[in-house]
Scaffold this motif. Structure first.
Motif, PDB file in Angstrom:
ATOM      1  N   GLN A 163       0.855  -1.184   0.000  1.00  0.00           N
ATOM      2  CA  GLN A 163       0.000   0.000   0.000  1.00  0.00           C
ATOM      3  C   GLN A 163       0.887   1.228   0.000  1.00  0.00           C
ATOM      4  OE1 GLN A 163      -2.380   0.411   3.523  1.00  0.00           O
ATOM      5  NE2 GLN A 163      -3.645   2.027   2.664  1.00  0.00           N
ATOM      6  N   PHE A 164       0.526   2.209  -0.798  1.00  0.00           N
ATOM      7  CA  PHE A 164       1.272   3.460  -0.828  1.00  0.00           C
ATOM      8  C   PHE A 164       0.541   4.459   0.043  1.00  0.00           C
ATOM      9  CE2 PHE A 164       2.489   7.559  -2.691  1.00  0.00           C
ATOM     10  CZ  PHE A 164       3.857   7.457  -2.552  1.00  0.00           C
ATOM     11  N   ILE A 165       1.225   4.988   1.070  1.00  0.00           N
ATOM     12  CA  ILE A 165       0.578   5.882   2.029  1.00  0.00           C
ATOM     13  C   ILE A 165       0.977   7.341   1.841  1.00  0.00           C
ATOM     14  CG2 ILE A 165       0.214   4.085   3.748  1.00  0.00           C
ATOM     15  CD1 ILE A 165       2.702   5.200   5.228  1.00  0.00           C
ATOM     16  N   GLY A 166       1.767   7.633   0.825  1.00  0.00           N
ATOM     17  CA  GLY A 166       2.165   9.008   0.567  1.00  0.00           C
ATOM     18  C   GLY A 166       0.998   9.825   0.029  1.00  0.00           C
ATOM     19  N   THR A 167       1.111  11.138   0.186  1.00  0.00           N
ATOM     20  CA  THR A 167       0.071  12.033  -0.328  1.00  0.00           C
ATOM     21  C   THR A 167       0.708  13.079  -1.230  1.00  0.00           C
ATOM     22  OG1 THR A 167       0.260  13.606   1.494  1.00  0.00           O
ATOM     23  CG2 THR A 167      -1.290  11.770   1.789  1.00  0.00           C
ATOM     24  N   GLY A 168      -0.112  13.661  -2.078  1.00  0.00           N
ATOM     25  CA  GLY A 168       0.376  14.720  -2.950  1.00  0.00           C
ATOM     26  C   GLY A 168       0.890  15.910  -2.164  1.00  0.00           C
ATOM     27  N   TRP A 169       0.189  16.251  -1.086  1.00  0.00           N
ATOM     28  CA  TRP A 169       0.643  17.367  -0.249  1.00  0.00           C
ATOM     29  C   TRP A 169       1.926  17.010   0.483  1.00  0.00           C
ATOM     30  CZ3 TRP A 169      -0.967  21.774  -1.630  1.00  0.00           C
ATOM     31  CH2 TRP A 169      -2.270  21.954  -2.102  1.00  0.00           C
ATOM     32  N   GLY A 170       2.112  15.721   0.775  1.00  0.00           N
ATOM     33  CA  GLY A 170       3.318  15.287   1.470  1.00  0.00           C
ATOM     34  C   GLY A 170       4.582  15.466   0.648  1.00  0.00           C
ATOM     35  N   VAL A 218       9.705   4.783  -1.776  1.00  0.00           N
ATOM     36  CA  VAL A 218       9.959   3.529  -1.054  1.00  0.00           C
ATOM     37  C   VAL A 218       9.591   3.668   0.413  1.00  0.00           C
ATOM     38  CG1 VAL A 218      11.795   1.980  -0.285  1.00  0.00           C
ATOM     39  CG2 VAL A 218      11.727   2.731  -2.662  1.00  0.00           C
ATOM     40  N   GLU A 219       9.907   4.802   1.019  1.00  0.00           N
ATOM     41  CA  GLU A 219       9.606   5.007   2.429  1.00  0.00           C
ATOM     42  C   GLU A 219       8.096   5.096   2.682  1.00  0.00           C
ATOM     43  OE1 GLU A 219      11.817   8.500   3.471  1.00  0.00           O
ATOM     44  OE2 GLU A 219      13.699   7.380   3.628  1.00  0.00           O
ATOM     45  N   LYS A 220       7.322   5.445   1.677  1.00  0.00           N
ATOM     46  CA  LYS A 220       5.879   5.568   1.828  1.00  0.00           C
ATOM     47  C   LYS A 220       5.126   4.320   1.359  1.00  0.00           C
ATOM     48  CE  LYS A 220       6.241   9.737   3.314  1.00  0.00           C
ATOM     49  NZ  LYS A 220       6.216   9.975   4.741  1.00  0.00           N
ATOM     50  N   THR A 221       5.830   3.256   1.036  1.00  0.00           N
ATOM     51  CA  THR A 221       5.216   2.006   0.620  1.00  0.00           C
ATOM     52  C   THR A 221       5.295   1.016   1.771  1.00  0.00           C
ATOM     53  OG1 THR A 221       5.863   2.418  -1.672  1.00  0.00           O
ATOM     54  CG2 THR A 221       5.216   0.171  -1.099  1.00  0.00           C
ATOM     55  N   VAL A 222       4.130   0.524   2.199  1.00  0.00           N
ATOM     56  CA  VAL A 222       4.043  -0.373   3.346  1.00  0.00           C
ATOM     57  C   VAL A 222       3.168  -1.585   2.990  1.00  0.00           C
ATOM     58  CG1 VAL A 222       4.321   1.521   5.014  1.00  0.00           C
ATOM     59  CG2 VAL A 222       2.035   0.831   4.298  1.00  0.00           C
TER      60      VAL A 222
END
Length: 134
Positions: A89-96, A128-132
Motif C-alpha cells: 500500500q502506498f501511504i504518501g500524499t500529494g501534499w506530502g 519507497v519510504e511511503k510504501t508499506v
C-alpha cells in the motif's frame, strides 16, 4: 541487560545492532532459493487509465500538480504488487511531496539543472519510504 545495542538471537549469541541476519536466522521463505518473493498483478487497462489521468492532472495545472500524479501512479503500482503474498500500500500524499517538489524545482533552477541529478534518487527514496504492507 544488554549494552552497546546488542541483541541476543535464539541461540543466545549477541548480535550487534544493524548486523545482518545469518541464513539460519532468516525467515524460511527468504532462505529458499527460487521462491518467488514479488508478484505483480496489474493490467494494461488500469495502468493506461492511471497514466492518462496523471497526464491530464499534470498538463492542466502546467506541472504544478505533478506530485499528485506521482502519488496516483504509485498507489496503482503498490495496489498491484505483492511481497511474499502480502499486498503493498502506498501511504504518501500529494501534499506530502508537494513541498519537496517545490524545493527541488527551485534548487534545479538555482543550480542551472545540476540538482536534477539528485531529484530522482530523492523521489525514489520518498516513494519507497511511503510504501508499506496493506
Amino acid at each position: 541487560m544488554s549494552t552497546n545495542n546488542e541483541q541476543f538471537t535464539a541461540n543466545a549469541q549477541p548480535q550487534a545492532y544493524g548486523q545482518a541476519m545469518m541464513p539460519s536466522q532468516a525467515p524460511s521463505a527468504l532462505a529458499v532459493p527460487g521462491v518467488q518473493l514479488y508478484q505483480f498483478r496489474g493490467g494494461a487497462g488500469s495502468w493506461f487509465g492511471t497514466q492518462i489521468l496523471g497526464l491530464i492532472v499534470t498538463v492542466c495545472t502546467l506541472g504544478i500538480c505533478y506530485p499528485f500524479a506521482v502519488v496516483l501512479v504509485e498507489r496503482w503500482r503498490a495496489k498491484n504488487t505483492y511481497l511474499q503474498g502480502r499486498q503493498l500500500q502506498f501511504i504518501g500524499t500529494g501534499w506530502g511531496i508537494f513541498g519537496l517538489w517545490v524545493k527541488w524545482f527551485l534548487l534545479c533552477v538555482v543550480t542551472l539543472g545540476i540538482y536534477s541529478f539528485w531529484v530522482y534518487p530523492r523521489l525514489t527514496q520518498w516513494k519507497v519510504e511511503k510504501t508499506v504492507f496493506a
